[in-house]
Design a protein around this motif. Structure first.
Motif, PDB file in Angstrom:
ATOM      1  N   LYS A 151       0.829  -1.208   0.000  1.00  0.00           N
ATOM      2  CA  LYS A 151       0.000   0.000   0.000  1.00  0.00           C
ATOM      3  C   LYS A 151       0.863   1.258   0.000  1.00  0.00           C
ATOM      4  O   LYS A 151       0.626   2.197  -0.769  1.00  0.00           O
ATOM      5  CB  LYS A 151      -0.907  -0.019   1.233  1.00  0.00           C
ATOM      6  N   SER A 152       1.886   1.273   0.849  1.00  0.00           N
ATOM      7  CA  SER A 152       2.775   2.438   0.944  1.00  0.00           C
ATOM      8  C   SER A 152       3.559   2.651  -0.337  1.00  0.00           C
ATOM      9  O   SER A 152       3.755   3.782  -0.788  1.00  0.00           O
ATOM     10  CB  SER A 152       3.736   2.282   2.130  1.00  0.00           C
ATOM     11  N   PHE A 153       4.018   1.541  -0.943  1.00  0.00           N
ATOM     12  CA  PHE A 153       4.785   1.639  -2.185  1.00  0.00           C
ATOM     13  C   PHE A 153       3.932   2.231  -3.303  1.00  0.00           C
ATOM     14  O   PHE A 153       4.385   3.117  -4.045  1.00  0.00           O
ATOM     15  CB  PHE A 153       5.302   0.262  -2.584  1.00  0.00           C
ATOM     16  N   ILE A 154       2.686   1.753  -3.433  1.00  0.00           N
ATOM     17  CA  ILE A 154       1.790   2.273  -4.469  1.00  0.00           C
ATOM     18  C   ILE A 154       1.525   3.753  -4.237  1.00  0.00           C
ATOM     19  O   ILE A 154       1.556   4.570  -5.177  1.00  0.00           O
ATOM     20  CB  ILE A 154       0.474   1.476  -4.492  1.00  0.00           C
ATOM     21  N   ALA A 155       1.280   4.128  -2.976  1.00  0.00           N
ATOM     22  CA  ALA A 155       1.000   5.532  -2.651  1.00  0.00           C
ATOM     23  C   ALA A 155       2.211   6.418  -2.928  1.00  0.00           C
ATOM     24  O   ALA A 155       2.087   7.530  -3.453  1.00  0.00           O
ATOM     25  CB  ALA A 155       0.581   5.647  -1.186  1.00  0.00           C
ATOM     26  N   GLU A 156       3.393   5.913  -2.574  1.00  0.00           N
ATOM     27  CA  GLU A 156       4.625   6.677  -2.807  1.00  0.00           C
ATOM     28  C   GLU A 156       4.849   6.926  -4.286  1.00  0.00           C
ATOM     29  O   GLU A 156       5.182   8.042  -4.701  1.00  0.00           O
ATOM     30  CB  GLU A 156       5.815   5.921  -2.221  1.00  0.00           C
ATOM     31  N   ARG A 157       4.660   5.896  -5.093  1.00  0.00           N
ATOM     32  CA  ARG A 157       4.838   6.058  -6.538  1.00  0.00           C
ATOM     33  C   ARG A 157       3.774   6.970  -7.133  1.00  0.00           C
ATOM     34  O   ARG A 157       4.025   7.698  -8.094  1.00  0.00           O
ATOM     35  CB  ARG A 157       4.796   4.688  -7.213  1.00  0.00           C
ATOM     36  N   ALA A 158       2.574   6.952  -6.554  1.00  0.00           N
ATOM     37  CA  ALA A 158       1.494   7.806  -7.057  1.00  0.00           C
ATOM     38  C   ALA A 158       1.788   9.280  -6.821  1.00  0.00           C
ATOM     39  O   ALA A 158       1.286  10.149  -7.557  1.00  0.00           O
ATOM     40  CB  ALA A 158       0.172   7.421  -6.394  1.00  0.00           C
ATOM     41  N   ARG A 159       2.604   9.559  -5.807  1.00  0.00           N
ATOM     42  CA  ARG A 159       2.942  10.957  -5.517  1.00  0.00           C
ATOM     43  C   ARG A 159       4.012  11.508  -6.445  1.00  0.00           C
ATOM     44  O   ARG A 159       4.268  12.717  -6.466  1.00  0.00           O
ATOM     45  CB  ARG A 159       3.409  11.085  -4.063  1.00  0.00           C
ATOM     46  N   GLY A 160       4.637  10.640  -7.208  1.00  0.00           N
ATOM     47  CA  GLY A 160       5.682  11.105  -8.118  1.00  0.00           C
ATOM     48  C   GLY A 160       5.107  12.016  -9.198  1.00  0.00           C
ATOM     49  O   GLY A 160       4.109  11.686  -9.834  1.00  0.00           O
ATOM     50  N   ARG A 161       5.725  13.141  -9.400  1.00  0.00           N
ATOM     51  CA  ARG A 161       5.231  14.103 -10.390  1.00  0.00           C
ATOM     52  C   ARG A 161       5.661  13.748 -11.804  1.00  0.00           C
ATOM     53  O   ARG A 161       4.983  14.094 -12.768  1.00  0.00           O
ATOM     54  CB  ARG A 161       5.725  15.510 -10.034  1.00  0.00           C
ATOM     55  N   GLU A 162       6.800  13.100 -11.913  1.00  0.00           N
ATOM     56  CA  GLU A 162       7.330  12.781 -13.228  1.00  0.00           C
ATOM     57  C   GLU A 162       6.929  11.357 -13.627  1.00  0.00           C
ATOM     58  O   GLU A 162       6.917  10.437 -12.802  1.00  0.00           O
ATOM     59  CB  GLU A 162       8.861  12.912 -13.229  1.00  0.00           C
ATOM     60  N   LEU A 163       6.633  11.170 -14.898  1.00  0.00           N
ATOM     61  CA  LEU A 163       6.182   9.883 -15.409  1.00  0.00           C
ATOM     62  C   LEU A 163       7.161   8.743 -15.123  1.00  0.00           C
ATOM     63  O   LEU A 163       6.734   7.639 -14.763  1.00  0.00           O
ATOM     64  CB  LEU A 163       5.916   9.993 -16.915  1.00  0.00           C
ATOM     65  N   PRO A 164       8.483   8.929 -15.261  1.00  0.00           N
ATOM     66  CA  PRO A 164       9.414   7.811 -15.023  1.00  0.00           C
ATOM     67  C   PRO A 164       9.368   7.270 -13.598  1.00  0.00           C
ATOM     68  O   PRO A 164       9.661   6.095 -13.372  1.00  0.00           O
ATOM     69  CB  PRO A 164      10.785   8.431 -15.329  1.00  0.00           C
TER      70      PRO A 164
END
Length: 268
Positions: free
Chosen positions: A98-111
């Motif tokens: 859950k935390s990993f998905i949320a962390e990646r979702a906060r990324g502003r850049e597509l990569p």
């Protein structure tokens, strides 16, 4: 500038989280997708190459880092992240995912973002869906990241269906053989598809796969379903462009979408 080249210059990799319990066939599936006979190379989040033996030893001690990146030499445009799955019912593992998905979702850049989730569910088992599997789809909505439910080892379910027809319904060998595939489809629907469809955040798509260790079995349907559920044109183009080992799919989707795609080799 061609759109494929433009997007690939900004985002060189397609990032996938693969979830599944032990013996779900995850590594075999990834090898098939990347047309590889070798295991992937493993990199830390900072980009340091890790010794697979050390990673395996840590895993056996219960230490697993979902942030590590798995990359195949045969197709380095893919970056995979591996979750151990929830067979132990560990709340820690669920929270980690859950935390990993949320962390990646906060990324502003597509990569840096997570682009797709492949959720592997083995069908050759007497434990179809675990409570933790249903909790994932009920309680931890995956937001804008599409999830493809992958029913692996369907040929094993066909074998189970045959045994059920022979032992429980006392059918002859020929009749059981003729009915085993239909019975397996019914079992798949009842034990897997319908429970998942009843969850709050049901999968974006469903894919049924046979044993990926067999040379003649392909994962083309997974590739097709993945590109079809992507709702960002940039990601569609990126995903199709990294399919260097699936030329027919690339060409077909490019024609349907009117996309001009040029080949290229990604580097880490």
């Amino acid at each position: 500038m061609d759109r494929a080249i433009e997007y690939r210059s900004k985002c060189k990799h397609f990032r996938v989280l693969i979830i599944g319990r032990a013996n779900a066939g995850k590594t075999t599936l990834l090898k098939k997708v990347c047309h590889s006979i070798e295991d992937p190379e493993i990199f830390s989040p900072s980009g340091k190459k890790l010794d697979p033996a050390v990673v395996q030893e840590s895993s056996e001690r219960g230490i697993h880092d979902i942030k590590n990146e798995l990359i195949f030499r045969s197709n380095p445009q893919f970056i995979f992240h591996d979750s151990r799955g929830f067979e132990s019912g560990s709340l820690d593992e669920i929270e980690t995912v859950k935390s990993f998905i949320a962390e990646r979702a906060r990324g502003r850049e597509l990569p840096q973002q997570l682009h797709a989730i492949w959720y592997c569910l083995p069908t050759d088992t007497n434990r179809p869906l675990l409570d933790a599997d249903q909790s994932f789809f009920n309680e931890y909505g995956i937001g804008k990241v599409p999830v493809i439910a992958i029913f692996t080892k369907f040929d094993g379910l066909v074998t189970t269906a045959y045994g059920e027809l022979r032992d429980k319904e006392k059918l002859g060998m020929k009749e059981a053989k003729n009915k085993k595939f239909e019975r397996a489809q019914e079992m798949l629907k009842t034990n897997f598809v319908e429970p998942l469809q009843a969850t709050a955040s049901r999968p974006s798509a469903y894919v049924r796969l046979d044993d990926m260790r067999m040379e003649d079995n392909s994962c083309n349907e997974l590739i097709e379903k993945t590109v079809n559920v992507l709702d960002d044109d940039r990601l569609k183009l990126l995903f199709v462009s990294v399919q260097q080992n699936n030329i027919d799919i690339c060409t077909g989707h490019a024609i349907r979408s009117g996309m001009a795609i040029r080949g290229g080799t990604g580097t880490r």
